[in-house]
Design a protein around this motif. Structure first.
Motif, short mmCIF file in Angstrom:
data_model
loop_
_atom_site.label_atom_id
_atom_site.label_comp_id
_atom_site.label_asym_id
_atom_site.label_seq_id
_atom_site.Cartn_x
_atom_site.Cartn_y
_atom_site.Cartn_z
N LEU A 35 0.82 -1.21 0.00
CA LEU A 35 0.00 0.00 0.00
C LEU A 35 0.85 1.26 0.00
O LEU A 35 0.51 2.27 -0.61
CB LEU A 35 -0.91 0.00 1.23
N LEU A 36 1.99 1.20 0.70
CA LEU A 36 2.80 2.40 0.90
C LEU A 36 3.95 2.53 -0.10
O LEU A 36 4.66 3.53 -0.08
CB LEU A 36 3.39 2.39 2.32
N GLU A 37 4.12 1.54 -0.96
CA GLU A 37 5.28 1.49 -1.85
C GLU A 37 5.47 2.79 -2.63
O GLU A 37 6.58 3.30 -2.75
CB GLU A 37 5.13 0.31 -2.81
N GLY A 38 4.42 3.33 -3.17
CA GLY A 38 4.54 4.54 -3.97
C GLY A 38 4.13 5.81 -3.26
O GLY A 38 4.21 6.90 -3.82
N SER A 41 7.72 8.24 1.72
CA SER A 41 9.11 8.61 1.44
C SER A 41 10.05 7.61 2.10
O SER A 41 9.62 6.76 2.89
CB SER A 41 9.39 10.01 1.98
N ASP A 42 11.33 7.72 1.80
CA ASP A 42 12.32 6.83 2.43
C ASP A 42 12.29 6.98 3.94
O ASP A 42 12.30 5.99 4.68
CB ASP A 42 13.73 7.14 1.91
N ASP A 43 12.27 8.22 4.42
CA ASP A 43 12.27 8.46 5.86
C ASP A 43 11.03 7.87 6.52
O ASP A 43 11.11 7.28 7.62
CB ASP A 43 12.35 9.95 6.16
N GLU A 44 9.88 8.01 5.87
CA GLU A 44 8.64 7.47 6.42
C GLU A 44 8.67 5.94 6.44
O GLU A 44 8.23 5.30 7.41
CB GLU A 44 7.45 7.97 5.62
N SER A 45 9.21 5.36 5.38
CA SER A 45 9.30 3.89 5.31
C SER A 45 10.24 3.35 6.38
O SER A 45 9.97 2.33 7.01
CB SER A 45 9.78 3.45 3.93
#
Length: 250
Positions: A35-38, A41-45
């Motif tokens: 769901l979050l792949e796109g 952001s990198d920081d959020e992931s």
């Protein structure tokens, strides 16, 4: 959610892999990372990855059925490159503050893309310096042998459907034993595959042959259906050749 990791021969649980799953009206086990792949952001992931691992550890050790089962936690692919160095330092600090045992945690690296071998080796070494054991995911048997030679992980994970013969499985298991690496077969769809290799007693496995991921842990003496996932519900013991053919056709 947790899925047991069992000994291939005997099927007793020796560890559990944690999964992050969301639910929806149409899908009860949707990966939140899809769901979050796109969208993230990198920081959020990275922040979400660390948060999920921390929550998994808390939930696992709160209900752990014993003092020896390992917890397998996945590291998101974005974290490999987005964190410049000292991988594992933050996570170790959190676990220590919570009084959780680091020596029972295995951090699983995502499969390496072409050209990522050096990065994978660097990150694995960082995690080991922080006291974690490391599991690597191999794409196939050839990739498994390359990883053993270049990185020598604590645990090597391989899709059971990539095994072409009992002889190939025995050879890979022997190589792992020589190097002190645990071989773990994932995506095992039929419990009868335990007869596929003479080295089955040294191999760990997980899959729908025994379990689906659940919110609660399986107790060590909990019964399981040995014929679950076998074609036609067959319960007879399979010969090595038959089990190998089953693996290839799944």
């Amino acid at each position: 959610m947790f899925q047991p990791v069992r000994r291939l021969a005997g099927a007793e649980p020796v560890g559990y892999e944690a999964f992050v799953r969301s639910t929806s009206e149409h899908n009860a086990a949707l990966s939140i990372w899809k769901l979050l792949e796109g969208a993230a952001s990198d920081d959020e992931s990275i922040a979400l990855d660390r948060l999920c691992r921390m929550l998994h550890a808390i939930n696992f050790f709160r209900q752990s059925p014993g003092d020896s089962a390992d917890l397998y936690l996945s590291v998101h692919e974005r974290l490999l490159a987005a964190v410049s160095g000292s991988h594992g330092v933050v996570f170790r600090r959190v676990l220590v503050s919570l009084g959780l045992p680091i020596d029972r945690i295995v951090l699983q690296m995502p499969p390496a893309r072409p050209g990522q071998q050096f990065l994978l080796s660097y990150v694995a070494d960082n995690y080991r310096r922080s006291g974690f054991r490391v599991a690597l995911n191999a794409l196939d048997v050839a990739d498994a042998l390359r990883l053993l030679d270049r990185i020598t992980p604590d645990v090597l994970k391989l899709d059971a459907r990539e095994i072409s013969s009992a002889a190939a499985l025995d050879a890979l298991a022997a190589r792992c034993r020589l190097l002190g690496t645990v071989l773990l077969l994932k995506q095992v769809e039929c419990a009868a595959v335990a007869s596929a290799a003479e080295s089955a007693r040294f191999i760990l496995a997980q899959g729908h042959a025994w379990d689906r991921p659940e919110a609660t842990l399986t107790t060590p003496n909990e019964k399981f259906a040995s014929d679950r996932g076998c074609a036609g519900g067959a319960t007879r013991a399979r010969l090595p050749g038959e089990a190998s053919a089953l693996l290839r056709n799944r």
